[in-house]
Design a protein around this motif. Structure first.
Motif, PDB file in Angstrom:
ATOM      1  N   ALA A   1       0.826  -1.202   0.000  1.00  0.00           N
ATOM      2  CA  ALA A   1       0.000   0.000   0.000  1.00  0.00           C
ATOM      3  C   ALA A   1       0.862   1.255   0.000  1.00  0.00           C
ATOM      4  N   ALA A   2       1.987   1.214   0.739  1.00  0.00           N
ATOM      5  CA  ALA A   2       2.869   2.381   0.796  1.00  0.00           C
ATOM      6  C   ALA A   2       3.562   2.621  -0.533  1.00  0.00           C
ATOM      7  N   GLU A   3       3.831   1.533  -1.289  1.00  0.00           N
ATOM      8  CA  GLU A   3       4.411   1.700  -2.623  1.00  0.00           C
ATOM      9  C   GLU A   3       3.491   2.538  -3.496  1.00  0.00           C
ATOM     10  N   ASP A   4       2.181   2.279  -3.407  1.00  0.00           N
ATOM     11  CA  ASP A   4       1.221   3.016  -4.233  1.00  0.00           C
ATOM     12  C   ASP A   4       1.221   4.502  -3.888  1.00  0.00           C
ATOM     13  N   GLY A   5       1.219   4.801  -2.584  1.00  0.00           N
ATOM     14  CA  GLY A   5       1.020   6.176  -2.173  1.00  0.00           C
ATOM     15  C   GLY A   5       2.257   6.947  -1.857  1.00  0.00           C
ATOM     16  N   SER A   6       3.427   6.288  -1.923  1.00  0.00           N
ATOM     17  CA  SER A   6       4.663   6.960  -1.540  1.00  0.00           C
ATOM     18  C   SER A   6       4.505   7.668  -0.200  1.00  0.00           C
ATOM     19  N   SER A   7       3.761   7.035   0.690  1.00  0.00           N
ATOM     20  CA  SER A   7       3.575   7.603   2.018  1.00  0.00           C
ATOM     21  C   SER A   7       4.843   7.435   2.831  1.00  0.00           C
ATOM     22  N   VAL A   8       4.909   8.188   3.914  1.00  0.00           N
ATOM     23  CA  VAL A   8       6.010   8.026   4.858  1.00  0.00           C
ATOM     24  C   VAL A   8       5.567   6.991   5.888  1.00  0.00           C
ATOM     25  N   LEU A   9       6.227   5.843   5.876  1.00  0.00           N
ATOM     26  CA  LEU A   9       5.921   4.772   6.823  1.00  0.00           C
ATOM     27  C   LEU A   9       6.681   5.020   8.116  1.00  0.00           C
ATOM     28  N   LEU A  10       5.982   4.948   9.222  1.00  0.00           N
ATOM     29  CA  LEU A  10       6.617   5.170  10.522  1.00  0.00           C
ATOM     30  C   LEU A  10       6.435   3.926  11.383  1.00  0.00           C
ATOM     31  N   PHE A  11       7.570   3.289  11.723  1.00  0.00           N
ATOM     32  CA  PHE A  11       7.589   2.158  12.649  1.00  0.00           C
ATOM     33  C   PHE A  11       8.133   2.672  13.974  1.00  0.00           C
ATOM     34  N   ASP A  12       7.229   3.002  14.900  1.00  0.00           N
ATOM     35  CA  ASP A  12       7.665   3.479  16.213  1.00  0.00           C
ATOM     36  C   ASP A  12       8.170   2.303  17.044  1.00  0.00           C
ATOM     37  N   GLU A  13       9.238   2.579  17.833  1.00  0.00           N
ATOM     38  CA  GLU A  13       9.847   1.547  18.682  1.00  0.00           C
ATOM     39  C   GLU A  13      10.115   0.288  17.872  1.00  0.00           C
ATOM     40  N   ALA A  14      10.837   0.477  16.782  1.00  0.00           N
ATOM     41  CA  ALA A  14      11.024  -0.597  15.811  1.00  0.00           C
ATOM     42  C   ALA A  14      11.902  -1.722  16.320  1.00  0.00           C
ATOM     43  N   ASP A  15      12.636  -1.496  17.405  1.00  0.00           N
ATOM     44  CA  ASP A  15      13.510  -2.557  17.896  1.00  0.00           C
ATOM     45  C   ASP A  15      12.704  -3.770  18.341  1.00  0.00           C
ATOM     46  N   THR A  16      11.414  -3.596  18.628  1.00  0.00           N
ATOM     47  CA  THR A  16      10.594  -4.744  19.004  1.00  0.00           C
ATOM     48  C   THR A  16      10.402  -5.704  17.838  1.00  0.00           C
ATOM     49  N   LEU A  17      10.548  -5.204  16.608  1.00  0.00           N
ATOM     50  CA  LEU A  17      10.361  -6.040  15.428  1.00  0.00           C
ATOM     51  C   LEU A  17      11.656  -6.224  14.649  1.00  0.00           C
ATOM     52  N   PHE A  18      12.498  -5.208  14.642  1.00  0.00           N
ATOM     53  CA  PHE A  18      13.713  -5.236  13.844  1.00  0.00           C
ATOM     54  C   PHE A  18      14.928  -5.520  14.726  1.00  0.00           C
ATOM     55  N   GLY A  19      14.725  -6.254  15.790  1.00  0.00           N
ATOM     56  CA  GLY A  19      15.824  -6.499  16.720  1.00  0.00           C
ATOM     57  C   GLY A  19      16.844  -7.464  16.175  1.00  0.00           C
ATOM     58  N   LYS A  20      17.870  -7.708  16.982  1.00  0.00           N
ATOM     59  CA  LYS A  20      18.968  -8.576  16.568  1.00  0.00           C
ATOM     60  C   LYS A  20      18.472  -9.993  16.328  1.00  0.00           C
ATOM     61  N   ARG A  21      18.995 -10.602  15.290  1.00  0.00           N
ATOM     62  CA  ARG A  21      18.696 -12.005  15.069  1.00  0.00           C
ATOM     63  C   ARG A  21      19.427 -12.838  16.111  1.00  0.00           C
ATOM     64  N   THR A  22      18.741 -13.851  16.577  1.00  0.00           N
ATOM     65  CA  THR A  22      19.270 -14.617  17.695  1.00  0.00           C
ATOM     66  C   THR A  22      19.855 -15.927  17.225  1.00  0.00           C
ATOM     67  N   GLU A  23      20.603 -16.547  18.109  1.00  0.00           N
ATOM     68  CA  GLU A  23      21.076 -17.899  17.859  1.00  0.00           C
ATOM     69  C   GLU A  23      19.874 -18.829  17.824  1.00  0.00           C
ATOM     70  N   VAL A  24      19.869 -19.739  16.852  1.00  0.00           N
ATOM     71  CA  VAL A  24      18.712 -20.605  16.689  1.00  0.00           C
ATOM     72  C   VAL A  24      18.769 -21.738  17.698  1.00  0.00           C
ATOM     73  N   ARG A  25      17.839 -21.683  18.658  1.00  0.00           N
ATOM     74  CA  ARG A  25      17.732 -22.742  19.660  1.00  0.00           C
ATOM     75  C   ARG A  25      16.488 -23.599  19.435  1.00  0.00           C
ATOM     76  N   ASP A  26      15.456 -23.005  18.853  1.00  0.00           N
ATOM     77  CA  ASP A  26      14.233 -23.760  18.564  1.00  0.00           C
ATOM     78  C   ASP A  26      13.550 -23.151  17.352  1.00  0.00           C
ATOM     79  N   SER A  27      12.367 -23.694  17.013  1.00  0.00           N
ATOM     80  CA  SER A  27      11.666 -23.232  15.814  1.00  0.00           C
ATOM     81  C   SER A  27      11.231 -21.785  15.944  1.00  0.00           C
ATOM     82  N   HIS A  28      10.923 -21.315  17.173  1.00  0.00           N
ATOM     83  CA  HIS A  28      10.510 -19.921  17.350  1.00  0.00           C
ATOM     84  C   HIS A  28      11.639 -18.983  16.962  1.00  0.00           C
ATOM     85  N   ASP A  29      12.868 -19.324  17.354  1.00  0.00           N
ATOM     86  CA  ASP A  29      14.015 -18.495  16.967  1.00  0.00           C
ATOM     87  C   ASP A  29      14.186 -18.496  15.460  1.00  0.00           C
TER      88      ASP A  29
END
Length: 623
Positions: free
Chosen positions: A470-498
């Protein structure tokens, strides 16, 4: 002097003359005289009659054609019922009567798979006795015989006509030609693409190319669910395709999974020009899958310019540079470009019309905000202000750099502009995103990460994909507040959730690189972000905690000029250790405290600042 005979009148004369031949056979008379009258009536008609078109379209044999006309006879010429009753004892014809009196009879005309019954051209009143049951012609077919055709009433309740398309740009014209070619081979087409408007425009253009057909859109959710009802509905689509020259777009967006699966399995039997829209699973068996691309900036600009020139009064269209700028920023589908041009022709601002057209596609996890804050609201060091202005320039001149100067040629990644605003809470990161969006004349789209992240595998990526599309269509400014909750460091894989969490980050890295708009991420903890992700950011702006001079400036701007204040000293207030967000919140609280008395006092501000300090567990106050 009588008026000249119309085409409909001439056609009806042929219909009545052909029926006269059948009536003569029913009476046992020599049909030669009636045949001569038919030849005379035929001589006054150029081309095919409506009955000719029906017979050819459904592949009727001469006997089946005669049965159809005989069944319609009592409605066309009243005396026909008397002839039928004299020959068979009932004022309505039967298959038995037809087999006994009409030439070239064949039993297959009675079968459910024969064209008369398969496409509901005639209906048996008593299906259990196919030879002795009275035959009637459905109203839709009867009207078509006399040239007064209209869309079948059952289909008209659920079918919506798609607007006639203009000549589409070359990439869409190629997809439309491929669709029409597939239809010519008797195949259904599964149309896909990132912009539903362009996909539907391709389907409409293909229908026009396939014999000037009119496209109708039907939601798959409106197709009957039971197998018998669904089969009858598909046959009605086929009948209407012949009678009215229609093409069909079956939209699966709102269909339940089980209903969609059943309809997909049934579609290979559908022998009409049809496309499937919005179906993410496997297409119908034997279908052709065609992807409708986004338009490039040149094609989009040309389409918008052509629409403006066509819709606006001479000399009233916006200047070419204005339409080129709008087309370079807003990646709208062809129907939306047409709509925006129409609004501009009625006096609307073209840029605003395009922005509003681009606003409608965001899912519920994203909130569209029309920005209002300007540069005067920001209190930041000159270095950060310079970075923000450069960020605005990068977005504003993207078309020039990528398209005109060639930096985007052959590239699919790294074309977007992604910025990270990092700094403590309340330092102006979200406000800065709003200022950037306002300067660019774009919407600010605030993404609610709590609705994006899904515990089910793959759903987070789907949610983000819808937002980015949708943002591609409108060239809107996308704002991800507190993005570290989603874009955080990738972790060592210990299980399927990781593993799946890391896949989500990997998807985000890939999508951010290919995103052509502006995405702003904010974080209070830059160190928490994945380093591979940080390397892909074009701009990183660090928002410092305000020093006393900055806090004084923030307090000086905290109260609008119309707010009555008494005894407030920004320098003294700056001694309080509060960031900009807390200062703005304290000012608003103080304004509410003072509203009862008609002005804001130092004591109101003191109370408000104490409450703000208490939020973080700090004692203090001032005023």
């Amino acid at each position: 002097m009588s008026a000249p005979e119309t085409v409909e009148e001439a056609d009806r004369a042929v219909l009545v003359a052909e029926l006269d031949v059948i009536r003569a056979r029913l009476r046992g008379d020599d049909p030669a005289e009636a045949a001569t009258g038919l030849a005379t009536a035929r001589g006054r008609v150029e081309g095919a009659t409506f009955l000719d078109d029906i017979a050819r379209g459904f592949g009727l044999t001469p006997f089946e054609r005669a049965v159809l006309l005989l069944a319609a006879g009592p409605e066309l010429v009243g005396e026909t019922a008397q002839d039928i009753a004299a020959a068979g004892g009932d004022p309505r014809p039967t298959f038995a009567l037809a087999l006994a009196h009409l030439p070239e009879p064949h039993w297959s005309a009675l079968t459910p798979h024969g064209p008369l019954r398969r496409w509901h051209l005639v209906r048996s009143v008593e299906p259990a006795t196919p030879t002795r049951s009275p035959l009637v012609v459905p109203e839709r077919v009867l009207h078509q015989l006399v040239g007064a055709g209209h869309l079948d009433a059952e289909l008209a309740r659920v079918a919506r006509p798609v607007p006639e398309p203009q000549e589409p740009p070359a990439p869409l014209a190629a997809a439309a030609a491929g669709t029409a070619d597939a239809w010519a081979e008797g195949r259904i087409v599964a149309l896909t693409g990132p912009q539903p408007g362009n996909v539907l425009a391709v389907a409409a253009a293909a229908a026009r190319a396939a014999g000037g057909r009119r496209l109708y859109r039907i939601s798959a959710a409106d197709v009957p669910r039971g197998s018998e009802g669904r089969e009858r509905f598909l046959r009605l689509l086929e009948r209407e395709s012949v009678l009215a020259g229609c093409g069909w777009a079956l939209d699966f967006d709102d269909a339940r999974d089980e209903d969609a699966a059943a309809l997909i399995r049934a579609l290979p039997s559908l022998d009409v020009p049809a496309v499937v829209l919005g179906h993410e699973g496997p297409p119908p068996e034997g279908a052709v899958r065609i992807t409708v691309p986004r338009l490039g900036v040149p094609e989009r600009g040309a389409a918008l310019r052509e629409a403006l020139d066509r819709r606006c009064r001479p000399g009233a269209a916006p200047p070419p540079e204005e339409s080129a700028r709008a087309a370079g920023v807003f990646d709208l589908s062809v129907p939306d470009l047409e709509a925006a041009a129409g609004e501009a022709a009625r006096g609307a601002d073209l840029w605003t019309a395009c922005r509003l057209r681009a606003r409608s596609g965001f899912p519920g996890a994203a909130r569209v905000v029309e920005p209002r804050a300007g540069w005067d609201r920001l209190v930041l060091p000159e270095t950060q202000l310079t970075q923000l202005r450069a960020l605005v320039g990068a977005v504003r001149h993207r078309t020039r750099v990528l398209e005109e100067w060639g930096f985007g040629a052959g590239a699919t990644r790294g074309l977007g502009t992604t910025a990270l605003f990092a700094g403590p809470s309340g330092t102006g990161k979200t406000l800065a995103a709003e200022v950037v969006a306002k300067e660019l004349g774009l919407d600010l789209v605030v993404v609610d990460l709590s609705q994006v992240v899904d515990k089910y595998v793959g759903e987070t990526e789907k949610n983000l994909g819808r937002i980015f599309d949708a943002a591609e269509d409108g060239s809107s400014v996308l704002l991800f507040d507190e993005a570290d909750t989603l874009f955080g460091k990738r972790t060592e894989v210990r299980d399927s959730h990781d593993r799946y969490a890391n896949l989500e980050v990997g998807y985000l890295l890939q999508r951010m690189e290919s995103f052509r708009g502006l995405a702003v991420l904010t974080t209070n903890a830059r160190s928490a972000l994945d380093q591979a992700f940080l390397r892909r950011l074009r701009v990183v702006v660090t928002f410092p905690y305000p020093d006393p001079a900055a806090r004084e400036a923030l307090w000086a701007r905290a109260f609008p000029a119309r707010t009555p204040t008494d005894g407030l000293d920004p320098r003294r207030l700056a001694a309080l250790d509060l960031p900009g967000g807390a200062i703005a919140a304290a000012a608003l609280t103080a304004a509410y405290l003072g509203a009862e008395r008609g002005g804001v006092s130092a004591s109101d501000v003191a109370a408000a600042t104490r409450w703000e300090l208490a939020k973080s567990g700090r004692p203090g106050g001032g005023g």
